[in-house]
Design a protein around this motif. Structure first.
Motif, PDB file in Angstrom:
ATOM      1  N   LEU A  25       2.421  -2.407  -2.025  1.00 21.00           N
ATOM      2  CA  LEU A  25       2.362  -1.836  -0.624  1.00 21.00           C
ATOM      3  C   LEU A  25       0.999  -1.693  -0.426  1.00 21.00           C
ATOM      4  CD1 LEU A  25       3.725  -0.764   1.777  1.00 21.00           C
ATOM      5  CD2 LEU A  25       3.955   1.516   0.643  1.00 21.00           C
ATOM      6  N   ASP A  26      -0.031  -1.133  -1.197  1.00 19.31           N
ATOM      7  CA  ASP A  26      -1.232  -0.785  -0.971  1.00 19.31           C
ATOM      8  C   ASP A  26      -2.106  -2.252  -0.472  1.00 19.31           C
ATOM      9  OD1 ASP A  26      -4.373  -0.014  -2.695  1.00 19.31           O
ATOM     10  OD2 ASP A  26      -3.559   1.058  -1.108  1.00 19.31           O
ATOM     11  N   ARG A  27      -1.708  -3.169  -1.172  1.00 17.91           N
ATOM     12  CA  ARG A  27      -2.396  -4.641  -0.901  1.00 17.91           C
ATOM     13  C   ARG A  27      -2.092  -4.938   0.395  1.00 17.91           C
ATOM     14  NH1 ARG A  27      -1.226  -6.105  -6.174  1.00 17.91           N
ATOM     15  NH2 ARG A  27       0.164  -7.770  -5.021  1.00 17.91           N
ATOM     16  N   ALA A  28      -0.838  -4.780   0.807  1.00 17.03           N
ATOM     17  CA  ALA A  28      -0.160  -5.243   2.093  1.00 17.03           C
ATOM     18  C   ALA A  28      -0.737  -4.462   3.193  1.00 17.03           C
ATOM     19  CB  ALA A  28       1.314  -5.154   2.222  1.00 17.03           C
ATOM     20  N   LEU A  34      -7.042  -5.436   7.718  1.00 15.65           N
ATOM     21  CA  LEU A  34      -8.123  -6.325   8.041  1.00 15.65           C
ATOM     22  C   LEU A  34      -7.720  -7.313   9.104  1.00 15.65           C
ATOM     23  CD1 LEU A  34      -8.843  -7.221   4.039  1.00 15.65           C
ATOM     24  CD2 LEU A  34     -10.250  -5.887   5.629  1.00 15.65           C
ATOM     25  N   GLU A  35      -6.393  -7.744   8.780  1.00 17.56           N
ATOM     26  CA  GLU A  35      -5.993  -8.460  10.167  1.00 17.56           C
ATOM     27  C   GLU A  35      -6.037  -7.946  11.711  1.00 17.56           C
ATOM     28  OE1 GLU A  35      -4.706 -12.075  12.230  1.00 17.56           O
ATOM     29  OE2 GLU A  35      -5.129 -11.667  10.030  1.00 17.56           O
ATOM     30  N   LEU A  36      -5.614  -6.516  11.648  1.00 16.69           N
ATOM     31  CA  LEU A  36      -6.005  -5.860  12.905  1.00 16.69           C
ATOM     32  C   LEU A  36      -7.504  -6.060  13.565  1.00 16.69           C
ATOM     33  CD1 LEU A  36      -3.389  -3.216  12.347  1.00 16.69           C
ATOM     34  CD2 LEU A  36      -3.333  -4.719  14.013  1.00 16.69           C
TER      35      LEU A  36
END
Length: 99
Positions: A25-28, A34-36
């Motif tokens: 979950l942390d990585r997601a 990063l995408e935002l």
């Protein structure tokens, strides 16, 4: 990174599964942030994460030091961690905790 939580003991199997889910979950959330940022939306975004009611010890959760578990009315069954972030938050509000 997931090797940090690897444990072969039967007693730790559920804790290892719980730790792996939390790390995933942390990585997601990091990938989402990063995408935002890449598409220039992060400055206009509020990120809010909250748990459901209490941890279930039989599934690897831990409510210590609170009494009670999921489906109970004690604090361990109803108090949950939550996280809210926004670039627009005033700097003196960052890191604020509410009990």
């Amino acid at each position: 990174m997931l090797d940090r939580v690897r444990n072969t003991s039967d007693a730790w199997r559920n804790r290892e599964k719980f730790a792996r889910i939390a790390m995933s979950l942390d990585r997601a959330v990091l990938r989402l942030a990063l995408e935002l940022d890449d598409v220039d939306y992060l400055s206009n975004t509020i990120v809010a994460l909250a748990s459901d009611n209490g941890a279930c010890p039989s599934e690897g959760g831990n409510n210590w030091p609170l009494r009670g578990t999921k489906f109970e009315q004690f604090e361990g069954g109803v108090r949950v961690p939550a996280f809210i972030w926004a670039a627009s938050f005033h700097p003196n509000r960052r890191g604020t905790s509410y009990d």
